[in-house]
Design a protein around this motif. Sequence first.
Motif, short mmCIF file in Angstrom:
data_model
loop_
_atom_site.label_atom_id
_atom_site.label_comp_id
_atom_site.label_asym_id
_atom_site.label_seq_id
_atom_site.Cartn_x
_atom_site.Cartn_y
_atom_site.Cartn_z
N ARG A 76 -13.80 1.87 1.25
CA ARG A 76 -13.35 3.12 1.88
C ARG A 76 -12.73 2.89 3.26
N GLY A 77 -12.65 1.64 3.67
CA GLY A 77 -12.16 1.33 5.00
C GLY A 77 -10.66 1.52 5.14
N ARG A 78 -10.23 1.59 6.39
CA ARG A 78 -8.81 1.77 6.70
C ARG A 78 -8.18 0.43 7.05
N GLY A 79 -6.91 0.31 6.72
CA GLY A 79 -6.19 -0.90 7.03
C GLY A 79 -5.19 -1.24 5.94
N ARG A 80 -4.20 -2.04 6.32
CA ARG A 80 -3.19 -2.48 5.36
C ARG A 80 -3.64 -3.79 4.74
#
Length: 252
Positions: free
Chosen positions: A199-203
């Motif tokens: 569920r984490g954010r990032g590319r």
Amino acid sequence: MPGGRHELGQNFLVDRAVIDRVVELAAATGGPLLELGAGGGALTHPLARLGRPLTAVEIDPHRAAELRRRLGRRADVVTADALAWRHPHTPHAVVSNVPFHITTAMLRGLLAAPGWTDAVLLTQWEVARRRTGVGGSSLLTAQWAPWFAFRLERRVPARAFRPIPSVDAGLFTVHRRTEPLVPWGERRAYQAYVAAVFRGRGRGLAQVLARAPRPLPDARRLLAARGLPADALPGRLAPEDWAALWAAVRRR
């Protein structure tokens, strides 16, 4: 052969070739057999012929009574909700044509249950694909893969059931690893970490892992060591990759 009851989410298996394959897979396991959701007994009768202790759980009291009458002492037929069934701690194998409307709940309960060593399961095709990592694994599979190995057997067409469902099904197996990739005592912490990464954010994973609640600043190097690109997605990681990342988190 009569079909299942719509209100119970039942789609009974009627394809003889599929039934034979399910029983063949069950025969390759060891210990007593537990069938969850016996329905009309399409699997129960051939499973009873294997000559192993068999418990068949069926929520419909009328169908359970009919199975009890026809099987006699060849199986212990129990009228109960498969979702509430308490597994014994002793080794046993599970077989189930899982009612489509309770698939996720059934799988979560089964994976957390003790005792069983192998499971032969029929679910919706897309669920079977995701559980076995075809086209990328799901969060649920990644959370449990250190302790269980999932293997896709085959696609089962909707016409193999009565009533005919709106989607195809998938047959797959689950085997409890004799040597877990992560210690069982770390299960809750590991699963929370995997959920945070999914569920984490990032590319891509390199960024996600560096920003996770338990960050890995050297995530890019760790991924490269596993042969994974920095922009890989969580669903593309193999069970061994997750175990390696978790080991790195624990070392920190």
